[in-house]
Design an enzyme around this catalytic site. Structure first.
Site, short mmCIF file in Angstrom:
data_model
loop_
_atom_site.label_atom_id
_atom_site.label_comp_id
_atom_site.label_asym_id
_atom_site.label_seq_id
_atom_site.Cartn_x
_atom_site.Cartn_y
_atom_site.Cartn_z
N CYS A 167 0.80 -1.22 0.00
CA CYS A 167 0.00 0.00 0.00
C CYS A 167 0.83 1.28 0.00
O CYS A 167 0.28 2.37 0.00
CB CYS A 167 -0.97 -0.02 1.17
N HIS B 68 -1.84 8.09 6.29
CA HIS B 68 -2.18 6.77 5.75
C HIS B 68 -3.56 6.39 6.27
O HIS B 68 -4.38 5.88 5.51
CB HIS B 68 -1.12 5.74 6.16
N GLU C 99 0.06 5.63 13.75
CA GLU C 99 0.47 6.78 12.95
C GLU C 99 0.43 8.07 13.77
O GLU C 99 1.32 8.91 13.66
CB GLU C 99 -0.43 6.91 11.71
N LYS D 113 -9.06 8.58 3.02
CA LYS D 113 -9.57 7.22 2.82
C LYS D 113 -10.99 7.10 3.38
O LYS D 113 -11.72 6.17 3.03
CB LYS D 113 -8.66 6.19 3.51
N HIS E 207 -9.57 2.61 0.75
CA HIS E 207 -8.13 2.32 0.68
C HIS E 207 -7.82 1.73 -0.69
O HIS E 207 -8.14 0.57 -0.98
CB HIS E 207 -7.76 1.35 1.78
N PHE F 59 1.74 -3.49 3.92
CA PHE F 59 2.06 -4.83 4.42
C PHE F 59 3.54 -5.13 4.11
O PHE F 59 4.05 -4.81 3.03
CB PHE F 59 1.19 -5.88 3.73
#
Length: 418
Positions: A170, A310, A321, A342, A347, A406
């Protein structure tokens, strides 16, 4: 003898393109981002949804493949390739550049994808399951591999500069922009089309992320399901699409009178070295990425006005975060703004970093910070301004985009007015 100016070592953005769950084209999706609209709906392109724990996603509402390729290619190509071609075509047109033979040699493409042709993999594997391997398409492999977005955009426009793809889950889209920035900065190209593309909304993609227990199950409230930093968040909502930027040597852009959106000044990236899907709980890698971007930009943390987070709406990721932002920015964390778009477009996985970098650029251009919608009960005690539910006007001179993936990948990009 070259007619191009000498490389300046500085990189600006001169073209943008977008295919998103809020619409195709920057002029379509950006007003909806500012208005706080949601592009999340019950999934339209799958059957038997009752079998899946998550039944909602951000699909593209208005995408017509034949607007960008002929009917034969529209039928053959994986959606991630079609989205990439559309976004790149838009960005190239927006850059309004004349492609001379010399410039074509200096013009590269770097469009990544977190997964690549997942729908092609799913569709073609069915022939193996049915014991019909001779039915597998000869286009299966070339239209599945993640680097083909860069390859096709190069072929269609005769762009002969550096060409490859990034795969970093991502954070792919942000990594692609950062690497393209470095390619121009060191003089290996004068222009690059860079970004990310993803098309994961299909049975195997949805089932895979459901199995990871990473997605929301708030199926009865699609538009309220993605709620970063909210106390009641329960997972992310998948989206798909593509975002691309045209990056260009600054002096060349000035010499040809190009419209300059911004200058890219900082690119940081790091690894958590912790877990295959969970971020480091103290935000170790995220903080390192932001610090690297600040160092390379030559900026003190107090210069940053806005961060597009993110912010996936997962129980684990969002607090991490915020913790990383607090580490990097100290007291300034309470002055800057940190929102997650998002909440509106979902996402977009490998495309997320590109779309969210584009949103940072437009926010700086227009002096308005997009909201985090569905933020009804903020789940942090840090006092950070997450721009809850309504966009906020503010003069923005430096903006930062975070993208994590990931495998523990972390990317931060810093941009300023060009």
């Amino acid at each position: 003898m070259s007619v191009l100016p000498e490389p300046s070592g500085r990189v600006v953005v001169t073209g943008v393109g977008a295919v998103t769950p809020l619409g195709t084209g920057v002029d379509v999706f950006w007003p909806k981002v500012i208005a706080g609209e949601s592009g999340i709906r019950r999934i339209q392109q799958m059957e038997n949804l009752e079998l899946y724990s998550c039944q909602i996603a951000g699909e593209i509402p208005d995408f017509e493949a034949t607007d960008w390729v002929d009917k034969k290619d529209a039928r053959r190509m994986d959606p991630f390739l079609l989205y990439a071609i559309a976004a790149a075509t838009m960005a190239l047109k927006d850059a309004n550049v004349t492609l001379t033979e010399e410039l074509k040699d200096e013009f590269g493409v770097l469009i990544g994808s977190g997964i690549g042709g997942l729908k092609s993999m799913y569709d073609q594997t069915a022939f193996i399951h049915d014991l019909k391997p001779d039915r597998v398409s000869p286009f299966f492999v070339p239209y599945m591999i993640a680097d083909m977005a860069s390859g096709l955009v190069s072929i269609m426009n005769d762009l002969r500069g550096p060409n490859h793809a990034i795969v970093s889950a991502c954070s792919t889209g942000a990594n692609a922009i950062g690497d393209a920035y470095e390619i121009i900065k060191r003089g290996d190209a004068r222009m690059m089309i860079a970004g990310g593309s993803e098309a994961p909304v299909n049975p195997i993609g949805v089932a895979g992320f459901c199995a990871c227990r990473a997605m929301t199950t708030r199926n009865d409230e699609p538009t309220r399901a993605s709620r970063p930093f909210d106390r009641d968040r329960d997972g992310f909502v998948m989206g798909e699409g593509a975002g691309t930027l045209v990056l260009e040597d600054r002096d060349m852009a000035i010499a040809r009178g190009a419209k300059i959106y911004c200058e890219i000044v900082g690119y940081g990236f790091s690894a958590d070295a912790h877990h295959i899907t969970s971020p480091h709980p103290e935000g170790r890698g995220a903080a390192k990425s932001m610090n690297m971007a600040l160092r390379k930009a030559g900026l003190q943390p107090e210069k940053i006005d806005y961060i597009n987070a993110h912010g996936t709406s997962t129980p684990v990721g969002d607090p991490m975060e915020v913790e990383a932002v607090k580490k990097v920015f100290g007291d300034h964390a309470y002055n800057l703004a940190v929102s997650s778009t998002k909440s509106m477009h979902g996402h977009m996985l490998g495309a997320a970093g590109a779309i969210e970098s584009l949103i940072c650029i437009l926010a700086m251009r227009d002096g308005i910070m997009p909201p985090t919608i569905n933020l009804e009960n903020q789940d942090t005690d840090l006092g950070i301004n997450h721009v809850p539910n309504v966009a906020q006007k503010r003069e923005l001179n430096y903006v930062l985009n975070n993208s994590f993936g990931f495998g523990g990948h972390n990317v931060s990009l810093i941009m300023t007015k060009g």
